[in-house]
Design an enzyme around this catalytic site. Structure first.
Site, mmCIF file in Angstrom:
data_model
loop_
_atom_site.group_PDB
_atom_site.id
_atom_site.type_symbol
_atom_site.label_atom_id
_atom_site.label_comp_id
_atom_site.label_asym_id
_atom_site.label_seq_id
_atom_site.Cartn_x
_atom_site.Cartn_y
_atom_site.Cartn_z
ATOM 1 N N CYS A 111 0.815 -1.219 0.000
ATOM 2 C CA CYS A 111 0.000 0.000 0.000
ATOM 3 C C CYS A 111 0.851 1.273 0.000
ATOM 4 O O CYS A 111 0.344 2.353 -0.285
ATOM 5 C CB CYS A 111 -0.944 0.006 1.193
ATOM 6 S SG CYS A 111 -2.110 -1.356 1.161
ATOM 7 N N HIS A 249 -3.105 7.394 3.155
ATOM 8 C CA HIS A 249 -3.566 6.094 2.651
ATOM 9 C C HIS A 249 -4.949 5.795 3.250
ATOM 10 O O HIS A 249 -5.159 5.927 4.455
ATOM 11 C CB HIS A 249 -2.557 5.020 3.056
ATOM 12 C CG HIS A 249 -3.003 3.633 2.729
ATOM 13 N ND1 HIS A 249 -3.559 3.283 1.514
ATOM 14 C CD2 HIS A 249 -2.967 2.488 3.474
ATOM 15 C CE1 HIS A 249 -3.842 1.998 1.526
ATOM 16 N NE2 HIS A 249 -3.509 1.489 2.699
ATOM 17 N N ASN A 279 -10.140 0.175 0.501
ATOM 18 C CA ASN A 279 -8.678 0.287 0.441
ATOM 19 C C ASN A 279 -8.197 -0.282 -0.890
ATOM 20 O O ASN A 279 -8.227 -1.497 -1.102
ATOM 21 C CB ASN A 279 -8.075 -0.479 1.630
ATOM 22 C CG ASN A 279 -6.555 -0.484 1.630
ATOM 23 O OD1 ASN A 279 -5.919 -0.109 0.646
ATOM 24 N ND2 ASN A 279 -5.971 -0.920 2.729
HETATM 25 N N1 COA Z 1 -18.272 -8.516 9.764
HETATM 26 C C1 COA Z 1 -18.710 -8.817 10.979
HETATM 27 N N2 COA Z 1 -17.904 -9.182 11.990
HETATM 28 C C2 COA Z 1 -16.581 -9.214 11.719
HETATM 29 C C3 COA Z 1 -16.053 -8.928 10.467
HETATM 30 C C4 COA Z 1 -16.961 -8.562 9.463
HETATM 31 N N3 COA Z 1 -16.562 -8.239 8.214
HETATM 32 N N4 COA Z 1 -14.713 -9.046 10.516
HETATM 33 C C5 COA Z 1 -14.397 -9.430 11.763
HETATM 34 N N5 COA Z 1 -15.537 -9.545 12.500
HETATM 35 C C6 COA Z 1 -15.672 -9.904 13.889
HETATM 36 C C7 COA Z 1 -14.500 -10.668 14.442
HETATM 37 O O1 COA Z 1 -14.614 -12.044 14.137
HETATM 38 C C8 COA Z 1 -14.631 -10.394 15.911
HETATM 39 O O2 COA Z 1 -15.617 -11.237 16.446
HETATM 40 P P1 COA Z 1 -15.430 -11.882 17.900
HETATM 41 O O3 COA Z 1 -15.371 -10.705 18.830
HETATM 42 O O4 COA Z 1 -16.650 -12.700 18.042
HETATM 43 O O5 COA Z 1 -14.157 -12.640 17.847
HETATM 44 C C9 COA Z 1 -15.184 -8.978 15.966
HETATM 45 O O6 COA Z 1 -15.744 -8.713 14.666
HETATM 46 C C10 COA Z 1 -14.166 -7.921 16.283
HETATM 47 O O7 COA Z 1 -13.046 -8.146 15.466
HETATM 48 P P2 COA Z 1 -11.794 -7.230 15.555
HETATM 49 O O8 COA Z 1 -10.719 -7.771 14.671
HETATM 50 O O9 COA Z 1 -11.469 -6.972 16.996
HETATM 51 O O10 COA Z 1 -12.381 -5.873 14.942
HETATM 52 P P3 COA Z 1 -11.673 -4.501 14.836
HETATM 53 O O11 COA Z 1 -12.457 -3.472 15.521
HETATM 54 O O12 COA Z 1 -10.204 -4.590 15.135
HETATM 55 O O13 COA Z 1 -11.799 -4.207 13.276
HETATM 56 C C11 COA Z 1 -10.521 -4.287 11.258
HETATM 57 C C12 COA Z 1 -11.201 -5.094 12.360
HETATM 58 C C13 COA Z 1 -9.888 -5.273 10.293
HETATM 59 C C14 COA Z 1 -11.563 -3.452 10.558
HETATM 60 C C15 COA Z 1 -9.442 -3.374 11.911
HETATM 61 O O14 COA Z 1 -8.621 -4.117 12.782
HETATM 62 C C16 COA Z 1 -8.565 -2.728 10.871
HETATM 63 O O15 COA Z 1 -9.019 -1.915 10.099
HETATM 64 N N6 COA Z 1 -7.271 -3.031 10.869
HETATM 65 C C17 COA Z 1 -6.367 -2.495 9.870
HETATM 66 C C18 COA Z 1 -6.482 -3.299 8.605
HETATM 67 C C19 COA Z 1 -5.856 -2.600 7.436
HETATM 68 O O16 COA Z 1 -5.961 -1.428 7.280
HETATM 69 N N7 COA Z 1 -5.189 -3.383 6.563
HETATM 70 C C20 COA Z 1 -4.570 -2.901 5.379
HETATM 71 C C21 COA Z 1 -3.432 -1.994 5.703
HETATM 72 S S1 COA Z 1 -2.616 -1.411 4.315
#
Ligand code: COA
Length: 325
Positions: A111, A249, A279
């Site tokens: 990215c 980004h 993204n």
């Molecule tokens: N829909 C519904 N539930 C979802 C889900 C989705 N698409 N994806 C994950 N969950 C669930 C998980 O399984 C978890 O459930 P649990 O509590 O029963 O285990 C719950 O939602 C919380 O997951 P968590 O990973 O703690 O959520 P979060 O608030 O951290 O958000 C992201 C997840 C991925 C959105 C966040 O961590 C993020 O944006 N990270 C950066 C990713 C990124 O930018 N990557 C590219 C970089 S270049």
């Protein structure tokens, strides 16, 4: 010597996939995706590969710059999803647009790809080696996303953005940059496709999906991006207040909000378009830059900071004066 962007362009596929569309294939909801990421829909390729999208963005950037493809000395394509191992996507763009005088190659920084490519272009221009370079960030992540994994598939989209950068006589404008990498943390965000074909054992190349530790990436981004923005402004001898726009980004609305909070900068100066595209990896920054350029939001003399982060891990920032208009 003055190094400036003289044109921008972008391309996203026609096909929009909404959060509700995704809720029909994985266990998710519009509400979850919107509140956790800020994304409402993303554009997904229905056949356009990375090179096609990159070439379209390139044509639009050349048109915006008012120059011919023959004037390009170099094409740098930041991508982590080239359509094939070789020829490079940059060479495919070269063939498509007829940039017969350009050296062309890809650069892989996930990215952070556009920012790394822009900084590389700047270095060639500042060294006086070339005059005009086309910098592109393009990715087709839909090719490597596991569409049954709700924790990744809802985040990404496809697209391409480009900028023509030129060195000219003059003394206006700043340009400062920084880049960094941490290969030790590579597994945090990876695509496991491997070129492991082996003559002796008969092993075939393996295709793999993108994998990600979302929370680790989140923590990395909200710490690293404010640090590099502070560093690049300090090195340039300007304050955060002097910067008109922080073009970041587009990974997650909450990441950008958190960066804004740490820098004590209003979200009014951090434009976002993640709602419409998700993204798009190396494309997010140049697509947003192009949108702002075409909407007339960038004024001659504005100080901009572009900043990105991604797989590798990689991160980079570029501070420069907008000279168009
Ligand atoms: N829909 C519904 N539930 C979802 C889900 C989705 N698409 N994806 C994950 N969950 C669930 C998980 O399984 C978890 O459930 P649990 O509590 O029963 O285990 C719950 O939602 C919380 O997951 P968590 O990973 O703690 O959520 P979060 O608030 O951290 O958000 C992201 C997840 C991925 C959105 C966040 O961590 C993020 O944006 N990270 C950066 C990713 C990124 O930018 N990557 C590219 C970089 S270049």
């Amino acid at each position: 010597m003055e190094i400036k962007i003289i044109g921008t362009g972008s391309f996203v596929p026609e096909h929009a996939v909404t959060n509700d569309d995704l809720a029909a294939i994985v266990d998710t909801s519009d509400e979850w995706i919107r509140t956790r990421t800020g994304i409402r829909e993303r554009r997904i390729s229905e056949g356009e590969g990375t090179s096609r999208m990159a070439a379209e963005a390139a044509k639009r950037a050349l048109e915006n710059a008012g120059i011919k493809a023959e004037e390009l000395d170099m094409i740098l394509l930041g991508t982590s999803t080239p359509d094939c191992c070789f020829p490079s996507g940059a060479c495919e763009v070269q063939a498509e647009i007829g940039a017969v005088n350009a050296a062309a190659y890809d650069l892989s920084a996930a990215c952070s790809g556009f920012i790394f490519a822009l900084n590389t272009a700047y270095s060639f221009l500042a060294a006086g080696l070339y005059r005009t370079i086309l910098v592109i960030g393009a990715d087709c992540l839909s090719k490597i996303v596991d569409w049954s994994d709700r924790s990744t598939c809802v985040l990404f989209g496809d697209g391409a953005g480009a900028a023509v950068v030129r060195a000219e006589e003059g003394d206006g404008g700043r340009f400062h940059m920084l880049m960094g990498s941490d290969g030790q943390r590579g597994p945090v965000l990876a695509c496991t496709s491997r070129t492991v074909g082996n003559f002796r054992t008969g092993t075939k190349p393996q295709l793999g999906y993108m994998t990600m530790d979302g929370q680790e990436v989140f923590k990395f981004a909200v710490k690293k991006v404010p640090e590099i923005i502070e560093q690049v402004t300090e090195e340039a001898g300007v304050s955060l207040e002097d910067v008109r726009w922080f073009i970041l980004h587009q990974a997650n609305y909450r990441i950008s909000e958190s960066i804004a909070k740490r820098l004590k900068v209003s979200m009014d100066r951090i434009p976002m378009n993640i709602e419409s595209y998700g993204n798009t990896s190396a494309a997010t920054v140049p697509v947003l830059l192009d949108e702002m350029n075409r909407q007339g939001k960038l004024k001659k003399g504005d100080l901009l900071v572009l900043a990105g982060f991604g797989g590798g891990l990689t991160w980079g920032a570029t501070l420069f004066t907008w000279q168009m208009g």
